[in-house]
Design a protein around this motif. Sequence first.
Motif, PDB file in Angstrom:
ATOM      1  N   ILE A 452       0.840  -1.201   0.000  1.00  0.00           N
ATOM      2  CA  ILE A 452       0.000   0.000   0.000  1.00  0.00           C
ATOM      3  C   ILE A 452       0.877   1.255   0.000  1.00  0.00           C
ATOM      4  CG2 ILE A 452      -1.635   1.354   1.379  1.00  0.00           C
ATOM      5  CD1 ILE A 452      -2.792  -1.351   2.358  1.00  0.00           C
ATOM      6  N   SER A 453       1.901   1.251   0.859  1.00  0.00           N
ATOM      7  CA  SER A 453       2.784   2.413   0.954  1.00  0.00           C
ATOM      8  C   SER A 453       3.484   2.682  -0.370  1.00  0.00           C
ATOM      9  CB  SER A 453       3.830   2.184   2.058  1.00  0.00           C
ATOM     10  OG  SER A 453       3.213   1.949   3.305  1.00  0.00           O
ATOM     11  N   THR A 454       3.969   1.638  -1.008  1.00  0.00           N
ATOM     12  CA  THR A 454       4.659   1.790  -2.292  1.00  0.00           C
ATOM     13  C   THR A 454       3.722   2.353  -3.346  1.00  0.00           C
ATOM     14  OG1 THR A 454       6.098  -0.079  -1.756  1.00  0.00           O
ATOM     15  CG2 THR A 454       5.981   0.578  -4.062  1.00  0.00           C
ATOM     16  N   LEU A 455       2.496   1.831  -3.405  1.00  0.00           N
ATOM     17  CA  LEU A 455       1.530   2.310  -4.395  1.00  0.00           C
ATOM     18  C   LEU A 455       1.192   3.786  -4.183  1.00  0.00           C
ATOM     19  CD1 LEU A 455      -0.926  -0.742  -4.541  1.00  0.00           C
ATOM     20  CD2 LEU A 455       0.707  -0.043  -6.307  1.00  0.00           C
ATOM     21  N   VAL A 456       1.045   4.193  -2.927  1.00  0.00           N
ATOM     22  CA  VAL A 456       0.694   5.586  -2.634  1.00  0.00           C
ATOM     23  C   VAL A 456       1.846   6.522  -2.979  1.00  0.00           C
ATOM     24  CG1 VAL A 456       0.135   7.220  -0.794  1.00  0.00           C
ATOM     25  CG2 VAL A 456      -1.008   5.003  -0.873  1.00  0.00           C
ATOM     26  N   VAL A 457       3.084   6.124  -2.619  1.00  0.00           N
ATOM     27  CA  VAL A 457       4.252   6.962  -2.924  1.00  0.00           C
ATOM     28  C   VAL A 457       4.382   7.156  -4.429  1.00  0.00           C
ATOM     29  CG1 VAL A 457       6.773   7.060  -2.882  1.00  0.00           C
ATOM     30  CG2 VAL A 457       5.524   6.405  -0.826  1.00  0.00           C
ATOM     31  N   TYR A 458       4.243   6.079  -5.187  1.00  0.00           N
ATOM     32  CA  TYR A 458       4.358   6.177  -6.643  1.00  0.00           C
ATOM     33  C   TYR A 458       3.192   6.966  -7.238  1.00  0.00           C
ATOM     34  CZ  TYR A 458       8.479   3.340  -7.468  1.00  0.00           C
ATOM     35  OH  TYR A 458       9.776   2.895  -7.522  1.00  0.00           O
ATOM     36  N   GLN A 459       2.010   6.852  -6.645  1.00  0.00           N
ATOM     37  CA  GLN A 459       0.867   7.609  -7.147  1.00  0.00           C
ATOM     38  C   GLN A 459       1.070   9.109  -6.915  1.00  0.00           C
ATOM     39  OE1 GLN A 459      -2.869   6.591  -5.323  1.00  0.00           O
ATOM     40  NE2 GLN A 459      -4.096   7.640  -6.869  1.00  0.00           N
ATOM     41  N   ASN A 466       2.739  14.779 -13.442  1.00  0.00           N
ATOM     42  CA  ASN A 466       1.756  15.020 -14.502  1.00  0.00           C
ATOM     43  C   ASN A 466       0.757  16.125 -14.200  1.00  0.00           C
ATOM     44  OD1 ASN A 466       2.494  12.763 -16.387  1.00  0.00           O
ATOM     45  ND2 ASN A 466       2.033  11.542 -14.579  1.00  0.00           N
ATOM     46  N   LYS A 467       0.834  16.709 -13.017  1.00  0.00           N
ATOM     47  CA  LYS A 467      -0.091  17.785 -12.689  1.00  0.00           C
ATOM     48  C   LYS A 467       0.190  19.013 -13.567  1.00  0.00           C
ATOM     49  CE  LYS A 467      -1.937  20.480  -8.840  1.00  0.00           C
ATOM     50  NZ  LYS A 467      -2.020  21.749  -9.568  1.00  0.00           N
ATOM     51  N   LEU A 469       1.220  22.346 -14.150  1.00  0.00           N
ATOM     52  CA  LEU A 469       2.026  23.244 -13.331  1.00  0.00           C
ATOM     53  C   LEU A 469       1.697  24.710 -13.567  1.00  0.00           C
ATOM     54  CD1 LEU A 469       5.471  21.469 -13.827  1.00  0.00           C
ATOM     55  CD2 LEU A 469       3.911  21.234 -11.894  1.00  0.00           C
ATOM     56  N   GLY A 470       0.972  24.985 -14.617  1.00  0.00           N
ATOM     57  CA  GLY A 470       0.669  26.367 -14.950  1.00  0.00           C
ATOM     58  C   GLY A 470       1.703  26.992 -15.870  1.00  0.00           C
ATOM     59  N   PHE A 471       2.676  26.200 -16.291  1.00  0.00           N
ATOM     60  CA  PHE A 471       3.678  26.654 -17.249  1.00  0.00           C
ATOM     61  C   PHE A 471       4.194  25.443 -18.006  1.00  0.00           C
ATOM     62  CE2 PHE A 471       6.109  25.482 -13.533  1.00  0.00           C
ATOM     63  CZ  PHE A 471       7.260  24.900 -14.037  1.00  0.00           C
ATOM     64  N   SER A 472       4.945  25.692 -19.067  1.00  0.00           N
ATOM     65  CA  SER A 472       5.482  24.602 -19.883  1.00  0.00           C
ATOM     66  C   SER A 472       6.928  24.336 -19.497  1.00  0.00           C
ATOM     67  CB  SER A 472       5.393  24.972 -21.369  1.00  0.00           C
ATOM     68  OG  SER A 472       5.993  23.982 -22.168  1.00  0.00           O
ATOM     69  N   LYS A 473       7.174  23.154 -18.916  1.00  0.00           N
ATOM     70  CA  LYS A 473       8.544  22.805 -18.530  1.00  0.00           C
ATOM     71  C   LYS A 473       9.212  21.900 -19.565  1.00  0.00           C
ATOM     72  CE  LYS A 473       7.061  18.925 -15.603  1.00  0.00           C
ATOM     73  NZ  LYS A 473       7.428  17.826 -16.480  1.00  0.00           N
ATOM     74  N   ASN A 676      12.539  17.608 -11.932  1.00  0.00           N
ATOM     75  CA  ASN A 676      12.632  16.251 -11.394  1.00  0.00           C
ATOM     76  C   ASN A 676      13.608  16.188 -10.226  1.00  0.00           C
ATOM     77  OD1 ASN A 676      10.805  15.315 -13.298  1.00  0.00           O
ATOM     78  ND2 ASN A 676      12.396  14.729 -14.754  1.00  0.00           N
ATOM     79  N   ASP A 677      14.683  16.960 -10.297  1.00  0.00           N
ATOM     80  CA  ASP A 677      15.671  16.965  -9.204  1.00  0.00           C
ATOM     81  C   ASP A 677      15.059  17.463  -7.903  1.00  0.00           C
ATOM     82  OD1 ASP A 677      17.587  16.018 -10.910  1.00  0.00           O
ATOM     83  OD2 ASP A 677      18.542  17.955 -11.263  1.00  0.00           O
TER      84      ASP A 677
END
Length: 811
Positions: A452-459, A466-467, A469-473, A676-677
Amino acid sequence: MYKNYLKIAWRSLKKQPFFTFLNTFGLAIGIAGGLLISLYIHDELSYDTMFADAERIHRIHADIKFGGDGRKFAVTPAPMAETVQNDFSEVELAMRFRTQGSILLRKTGTEANIKELQTTFVDSTFFKMFGLALLSGDIKTALKSPNTLILTKSAAEKHFNSNDAIGQTLILDNDDSYTVTGVIADFPQNSFLRDHTVFMAMSGYEDSRIVNWGSNNYQTYIKLIPSANIEDIQQPLRGFLGKYVVPGVQQFMPGITEEQFKAAGNYLIYSTMPMTDIHLKSDRVAEISGNNDIQSIYILSFIAIFLLVLACVNFMNLSTAHSLKRAKEVGIRKTLGSNRGELIRQFLIESGLVSFGSLLLAIILAIILLPLFNDLADKDISMPYANPFFWLILVGSGILLGLFSGSYPAFFMSKFIPVKVLKGTGNNSLGGSKVRNGLVIFQFAISVFLIISTLVVYQQLDYIQNKDLGFSKDQVLIVNDAFSLGNQAESFKEEVKKLSYVENATLSSYFPTPSSRSDSTFAPEEGLTDQENAVSMQRWGVDFDYVSTMDFEIIAGREFDRNFKSDSTSIIVNESAVSVMGISPQEAIGKRYTPDMGDENPEYYTIIGVVKDFHFSPFRAEIESLSLHLTDRAYALAVKLESGDFSKALAGIEGIWNKVAPGQPFDYYFMEDSFNDTYQSEQRLGRIFFIFTALSILIACLGLFGLAAFNAEKRTKEIGIRKVLGASVSQISYKLSIDFLKLVGIAILVSLPLGWFAMNKWLEDFSYRIEIGVWVFVLASFLAVVISIITVSYQSIKAAIVNPVKSLRTE
């Protein structure tokens, strides 16, 4: 006697190689995993402990709320260090850092620059504060004079190719000349100064001499006298607001009092933190280096404990289950005069042998896997072979594990009643089925919890990635050091924009990536000195192409336009700023604000546009108020590339750079990589969760596999009779598997609420987070059931297909 115990233990283990292997390998995996995590935790806890008198060194920081914006700063005003040393007899020494980030350095008489990524101004008390020595140079004079600096050994060798750096001159950012007055050893990786290579004299930094209590730019460290208590200065530090800060800012806000400041909902609290706590317990604005989170240490500690406990439970389970085969041996030995204490010692020695073998195997596994673990955790950990305490702890832990894991089986088997076991009665009670079932539930409950913990962290990581961000990165290249181009920066930008694979480009020192920030408090034209109307905003200098290159969404007004000369005194703000102002985006257009509170002739900026909020800070933090204004000063060029061959684009841009700025290093990064960093710690945590969840499942499956084999062996006669009476292979397999699946089902019911609670606590650290969906628990449960079915079914089918004649002959 003990020699005889060892012989018997060795023979017993050799007689049952399958169960010996399962016990040894399962325990070895747990010990190896626990060892690797322990090395990681030790490294994290050792940060900054190498400095002399580290326990007496503290950093002063500030919690500030003003203009509707509350933040936690790692920095304080320039006069803080001197004031604290003068005001408190408990303070032996004080010093400051003023970080500069990256700079360009070149030797006098050369044209080619070399970039140093982490540099800082420091007071001359730097050496005494941290107990540092120079490899070369005079510590009494180093960093005393303006325009002097010291280098780390690696930096000195990079610039001068020798240790003879003292007295050499370096040109900083193609402007000022600095003399090298010392060379210092490189800082270890577990130091907050690990990445810093150049330290410049604070005496040459003009801003450091200005008594300005309204600006926070300096990391301030203090060292207490040996007998002092840090708690004694906490309350007086809070008093600095009325004693120094309010009088200091009255030039900006005439007549302001401490009571008025607090009544407006504002606060300013100075406090301290031990230097050795900063790496794991501080996540403030303007940290001098990247820190970790104490929460990750707690999580990894629990994982290490889970692994070890799972391995021990595995051992107990298999040993008690296998006790049926040892029952007659115990009965005969008791009949011949052995007492319970002797039997306990015998079984403990057997578990000790397994534990010792597991420890040796675990050390081998840890050595082999350590390089992979270092890559996983972004560390450079090594086995402390030369440290006797390491071996003492390791051997001691192995003995304790052997005693812990072997104690229950030893006490359980030693209490068999000779008459019952020799007559073959009471077999149903042998093997401790209730305890064994409880241990299986415990094992799989932990495994499901980790799934469960692994699935939540990855989610959550996927949500961040993928959210909107309000700008193009994507496809945005940042070329650093545009300031080194001087008045050619704009022409460089225009040449780059002409390239066929470039969509747009913009010059600025501020981008939605981890970087330095600039804050200002803006006051409206109406109510200029009324602090309740003040708005604290990030202040980013940009050019005309910034909004379009970053692809910000204008929700009111317009972006900067070269056709409007008045835009030089205009600003664009974000939604959060408008929210603090208490007006709508449309109402904000045309409002005039100034960052020059207190000036007789303040310069006002007119709001011409409002952009939709975009994320320029980690998702753990709320989006702050922000303003954009035009400037011709820029540190970097952002280039929006078209899809295609990026290597060709890089080559083209670098070619223009080398033509415009020969000898200057071409330094760049992609905005997406920088984004990502920012979440490396979460990504590392996700990978670690995945690896050690897999290990915990493997250990649980080893135990379940062994129990299934034992159960099938124990029910050999029953299986034979069922087959003779017409039972099919599938029916027998189902009968042998269903009991284990019931245990796994109970484990799932236990782990689901625990997993939900723990991961919701972890997600509380994120201002922008997922909601844990039901599918997470369904998938975790499904995986646990499938894994257990696969594990058990092999032994069940193997037992079911045996010829019934052979099965009945075994009795």
